[in-house]
Design an enzyme around this catalytic site. Sequence first.
Site, mmCIF file in Angstrom:
data_model
loop_
_atom_site.group_PDB
_atom_site.id
_atom_site.type_symbol
_atom_site.label_atom_id
_atom_site.label_comp_id
_atom_site.label_asym_id
_atom_site.label_seq_id
_atom_site.Cartn_x
_atom_site.Cartn_y
_atom_site.Cartn_z
ATOM 1 N N THR A 131 -0.952 3.945 7.480
ATOM 2 C CA THR A 131 -1.148 3.476 6.106
ATOM 3 C C THR A 131 -2.464 3.936 5.490
ATOM 4 O O THR A 131 -3.457 4.145 6.196
ATOM 5 C CB THR A 131 -1.119 1.932 6.100
ATOM 6 O OG1 THR A 131 -1.686 1.446 4.875
ATOM 7 C CG2 THR A 131 -1.924 1.328 7.239
ATOM 8 N N GLU A 133 -4.304 2.009 4.040
ATOM 9 C CA GLU A 133 -5.270 0.931 4.295
ATOM 10 C C GLU A 133 -6.289 1.341 5.367
ATOM 11 O O GLU A 133 -7.343 0.732 5.482
ATOM 12 C CB GLU A 133 -4.545 -0.338 4.741
ATOM 13 C CG GLU A 133 -3.991 -1.168 3.611
ATOM 14 C CD GLU A 133 -5.058 -1.819 2.746
ATOM 15 O OE1 GLU A 133 -5.895 -2.549 3.279
ATOM 16 O OE2 GLU A 133 -5.052 -1.582 1.532
ATOM 17 N N TYR A 155 -5.216 -6.396 9.012
ATOM 18 C CA TYR A 155 -4.053 -5.491 8.964
ATOM 19 C C TYR A 155 -4.515 -4.050 9.159
ATOM 20 O O TYR A 155 -3.972 -3.314 9.999
ATOM 21 C CB TYR A 155 -3.340 -5.650 7.618
ATOM 22 C CG TYR A 155 -2.306 -4.581 7.321
ATOM 23 C CD1 TYR A 155 -1.020 -4.663 7.844
ATOM 24 C CD2 TYR A 155 -2.615 -3.481 6.504
ATOM 25 C CE1 TYR A 155 -0.067 -3.677 7.574
ATOM 26 C CE2 TYR A 155 -1.669 -2.503 6.223
ATOM 27 C CZ TYR A 155 -0.399 -2.607 6.766
ATOM 28 O OH TYR A 155 0.540 -1.633 6.502
ATOM 29 N N LYS A 159 -3.627 -1.557 12.281
ATOM 30 C CA LYS A 159 -2.959 -0.266 12.061
ATOM 31 C C LYS A 159 -3.831 0.896 12.564
ATOM 32 O O LYS A 159 -3.323 1.958 12.915
ATOM 33 C CB LYS A 159 -2.631 -0.087 10.573
ATOM 34 C CG LYS A 159 -1.451 -0.944 10.090
ATOM 35 C CD LYS A 159 -0.108 -0.324 10.502
ATOM 36 C CE LYS A 159 1.065 -1.060 9.910
ATOM 37 N NZ LYS A 159 2.360 -0.453 10.241
HETATM 38 P P1 NAP Z 1 8.268 -4.856 4.744
HETATM 39 O O1 NAP Z 1 9.212 -4.766 3.603
HETATM 40 O O2 NAP Z 1 7.290 -5.978 4.819
HETATM 41 O O3 NAP Z 1 9.161 -4.835 6.096
HETATM 42 C C1 NAP Z 1 8.598 -5.149 7.341
HETATM 43 C C2 NAP Z 1 9.712 -5.174 8.365
HETATM 44 O O4 NAP Z 1 9.157 -5.478 9.658
HETATM 45 C C3 NAP Z 1 10.783 -6.255 8.111
HETATM 46 O O5 NAP Z 1 12.036 -5.724 8.466
HETATM 47 C C4 NAP Z 1 10.384 -7.358 9.075
HETATM 48 O O6 NAP Z 1 11.456 -8.200 9.452
HETATM 49 C C5 NAP Z 1 9.920 -6.521 10.254
HETATM 50 N N1 NAP Z 1 9.097 -7.255 11.215
HETATM 51 C C6 NAP Z 1 7.979 -7.961 10.984
HETATM 52 N N2 NAP Z 1 7.490 -8.465 12.119
HETATM 53 C C7 NAP Z 1 8.327 -8.065 13.115
HETATM 54 C C8 NAP Z 1 8.367 -8.265 14.513
HETATM 55 N N3 NAP Z 1 7.464 -9.027 15.151
HETATM 56 N N4 NAP Z 1 9.358 -7.697 15.241
HETATM 57 C C9 NAP Z 1 10.322 -6.957 14.628
HETATM 58 N N5 NAP Z 1 10.340 -6.750 13.282
HETATM 59 C C10 NAP Z 1 9.347 -7.293 12.541
HETATM 60 O O7 NAP Z 1 7.408 -3.511 4.859
HETATM 61 P P2 NAP Z 1 7.665 -2.064 4.198
HETATM 62 O O8 NAP Z 1 7.009 -2.050 2.865
HETATM 63 O O9 NAP Z 1 9.074 -1.704 4.344
HETATM 64 O O10 NAP Z 1 6.759 -1.163 5.145
HETATM 65 C C11 NAP Z 1 7.300 -0.564 6.322
HETATM 66 C C12 NAP Z 1 6.154 -0.185 7.244
HETATM 67 O O11 NAP Z 1 5.308 0.754 6.599
HETATM 68 C C13 NAP Z 1 5.253 -1.328 7.672
HETATM 69 O O12 NAP Z 1 4.828 -1.053 8.988
HETATM 70 C C14 NAP Z 1 4.062 -1.238 6.727
HETATM 71 O O13 NAP Z 1 2.924 -1.807 7.323
HETATM 72 C C15 NAP Z 1 3.965 0.266 6.553
HETATM 73 N N6 NAP Z 1 3.421 0.750 5.280
HETATM 74 C C16 NAP Z 1 3.959 0.314 4.094
HETATM 75 C C17 NAP Z 1 3.488 0.855 2.907
HETATM 76 C C18 NAP Z 1 4.066 0.425 1.580
HETATM 77 O O14 NAP Z 1 3.427 0.696 0.556
HETATM 78 N N7 NAP Z 1 5.256 -0.152 1.546
HETATM 79 C C19 NAP Z 1 2.458 1.827 2.916
HETATM 80 C C20 NAP Z 1 1.966 2.254 4.155
HETATM 81 C C21 NAP Z 1 2.466 1.714 5.335
HETATM 82 P P3 NAP Z 1 11.894 -9.469 8.559
HETATM 83 O O15 NAP Z 1 12.767 -8.919 7.462
HETATM 84 O O16 NAP Z 1 12.621 -10.311 9.531
HETATM 85 O O17 NAP Z 1 10.637 -10.086 8.032
HETATM 86 O O1 G4F Z 2 0.462 -5.026 -3.489
HETATM 87 P P1 G4F Z 2 -0.613 -5.328 -2.530
HETATM 88 O O2 G4F Z 2 -0.540 -6.625 -1.798
HETATM 89 O O3 G4F Z 2 -0.675 -4.102 -1.533
HETATM 90 P P2 G4F Z 2 -1.810 -3.546 -0.556
HETATM 91 O O4 G4F Z 2 -2.782 -4.586 -0.185
HETATM 92 O O5 G4F Z 2 -2.352 -2.294 -1.174
HETATM 93 O O6 G4F Z 2 -0.959 -3.212 0.740
HETATM 94 C C1 G4F Z 2 0.284 -2.503 0.658
HETATM 95 O O7 G4F Z 2 0.035 -1.123 0.698
HETATM 96 C C2 G4F Z 2 -0.547 -0.651 1.935
HETATM 97 C C3 G4F Z 2 -0.749 0.858 1.779
HETATM 98 O O8 G4F Z 2 -2.006 1.106 1.207
HETATM 99 C C4 G4F Z 2 0.400 -0.973 3.071
HETATM 100 F F1 G4F Z 2 -0.104 -0.509 4.237
HETATM 101 C C5 G4F Z 2 0.607 -2.485 3.153
HETATM 102 O O9 G4F Z 2 1.571 -2.766 4.174
HETATM 103 C C6 G4F Z 2 1.163 -2.975 1.810
HETATM 104 O O10 G4F Z 2 2.456 -2.436 1.650
HETATM 105 O O11 G4F Z 2 -2.035 -5.293 -3.271
HETATM 106 C C7 G4F Z 2 -2.444 -4.164 -4.022
HETATM 107 C C8 G4F Z 2 -3.737 -4.507 -4.758
HETATM 108 C C9 G4F Z 2 -4.817 -5.126 -3.863
HETATM 109 O O12 G4F Z 2 -6.049 -4.556 -4.193
HETATM 110 C C10 G4F Z 2 -4.833 -6.594 -4.247
HETATM 111 O O13 G4F Z 2 -6.088 -7.238 -4.103
HETATM 112 O O14 G4F Z 2 -3.432 -5.503 -5.738
HETATM 113 C C11 G4F Z 2 -4.434 -6.496 -5.716
HETATM 114 N N1 G4F Z 2 -3.879 -7.724 -6.262
HETATM 115 C C12 G4F Z 2 -4.310 -8.328 -7.408
HETATM 116 N N2 G4F Z 2 -3.624 -9.440 -7.622
HETATM 117 C C13 G4F Z 2 -2.896 -8.467 -5.741
HETATM 118 C C14 G4F Z 2 -2.734 -9.561 -6.592
HETATM 119 N N3 G4F Z 2 -2.133 -8.296 -4.639
HETATM 120 C C15 G4F Z 2 -1.169 -9.226 -4.384
HETATM 121 N N4 G4F Z 2 -0.369 -9.063 -3.306
HETATM 122 N N5 G4F Z 2 -0.992 -10.325 -5.188
HETATM 123 C C16 G4F Z 2 -1.753 -10.545 -6.303
HETATM 124 O O15 G4F Z 2 -1.579 -11.524 -7.009
#
Ligand code: NAP
Ligand code: G4F
Length: 375
Positions: A131, A133, A155, A159
């Site tokens: 990520t 992050e 987190y 990671k």
């Molecule tokens: P998400 O929607 O939060 O999905 C997370 C998945 O992990 C869900 O299927 C959840 O199951 C499962 N899970 C959580 N804890 C588990 C455990 N202990 N054992 C087995 N499964 C578990 O996340 P996403 O946005 O699809 O992201 C996918 C991956 O990419 C994550 O690793 C995230 O950290 C990483 N990532 C995401 C982004 C982004 O912007 N979306 C960017 C960079 C990296 P449940 O449905 O049961 O909760």
């Molecule tokens: O949408 P966010 O919670 O995503 P964040 O923290 O960037 O993390 C996501 O992206 C990562 C990749 O860079 C993944 F690895 C991670 O698993 C996840 O998918 O927050 C985005 C930004 C932050 O700066 C947060 O402080 O939005 C700001 N924010 C402002 N108000 C908020 C809020 N975030 C959330 N969730 N809720 C608020 O009300």
Amino acid sequence: MKKALITGVTGQDGSYLTEILVEKGYEVHGIIRRSSSFNTARIDHLYANKEILNKKMFLHYGDLVDTSNLNRLLEKIEPDEIYNLAAQSHVKVSFEVPDYTAQVDALGTLRFLDAIREVGLKKVKFYQASTSELFGKVQEIPQSEKTPFYPRSPYGVAKLYGYWIIVNYREAYNIFACNGILFNHESPRRGETFVTRKITRAAARIVTGLQKNLLLGNLDAKRDWGFAPEYCEGMWRILQHEKADDFLLATGETHTVREFTEKTFAELGIEIEWRGGAEKEKGLIKKIDLEKAKSLINHSGNYKNYHFEFSSEVKKGDEIVGVDPNYYRPTEVELLIGNPAKAEKELGWKAKTKFEELVRLMIKSDMDKVLRRGY
Ligand code: NAP
Ligand code: G4F
């Protein structure tokens, strides 16, 4: 037929990746967690398809904190490719449950790699969901694969372990293991507590009278937001590369949470004016344009010629956005912007959907959900 094993199959990315791999002719095995209520909404359309369930997609119970179960699954399935997407993925929540986040996001990755060694899967390819992050308090702008890491949350730190254990097992045991360093990617399937979806869902609920206002944390945080299905295609490309390597996927653009909020409401014909500062900042309705809202809704497909009216509660001067410090993080990642040049050059991958289109498709989808389901 190639076999893929996906952890996190019920999540945003897992659901899109399953569709992509089924479409490419893979047999897809997904690991789901036992839950006290349904947690498969994002893959229910695949589950309900008789041509797909138990023919092209198979689901297995499992958890990244349960090693014995991972070994059994690997022995039984013998996958060609593993996509490790499961994680406690919410940054703010990781400050509340740091130990659990490390168990799943850091040690879960190690457990999987060790299971591969124990079972002796010599040819398997492993994708790790790393990520942006990791960059945290950024040491360089824009960030690339060479930028030093400085994570800013439990987190991010968990990671970071995941990232380096992938590199180590690749070098030590010659496992084809790759990191995808993905910048934020969003979609209508994004969890409702991540900021983009929180905003688009709230906007749809506000204009229809289901919600009064939207409370956010840091409005000035900047993110490089792309469209999730394109990033899932990128994950597959990373594993098709001739040599195991790490790649960064991003759009190369950055925008603030404030801009995302303004743009979302603008799509619904609402112009926001900001007043006050810091915790006292408010977003007020400056102008309302019903025709703009109608045109978004009438173009959403399902609502052609639908007679949309704003809720009678929505008026000029209303405070529809506020700040709630509870959403601030103890340490924040202020700015993310990625340089995806390596992925463009070596994988032929490029983000197509940029900020404006992403906001539009997400608000359209949430308007559709609110009008169709009423919530
Ligand atoms: P998400 O929607 O939060 O999905 C997370 C998945 O992990 C869900 O299927 C959840 O199951 C499962 N899970 C959580 N804890 C588990 C455990 N202990 N054992 C087995 N499964 C578990 O996340 P996403 O946005 O699809 O992201 C996918 C991956 O990419 C994550 O690793 C995230 O950290 C990483 N990532 C995401 C982004 C982004 O912007 N979306 C960017 C960079 C990296 P449940 O449905 O049961 O909760
Ligand atoms: O949408 P966010 O919670 O995503 P964040 O923290 O960037 O993390 C996501 O992206 C990562 C990749 O860079 C993944 F690895 C991670 O698993 C996840 O998918 O927050 C985005 C930004 C932050 O700066 C947060 O402080 O939005 C700001 N924010 C402002 N108000 C908020 C809020 N975030 C959330 N969730 N809720 C608020 O009300």
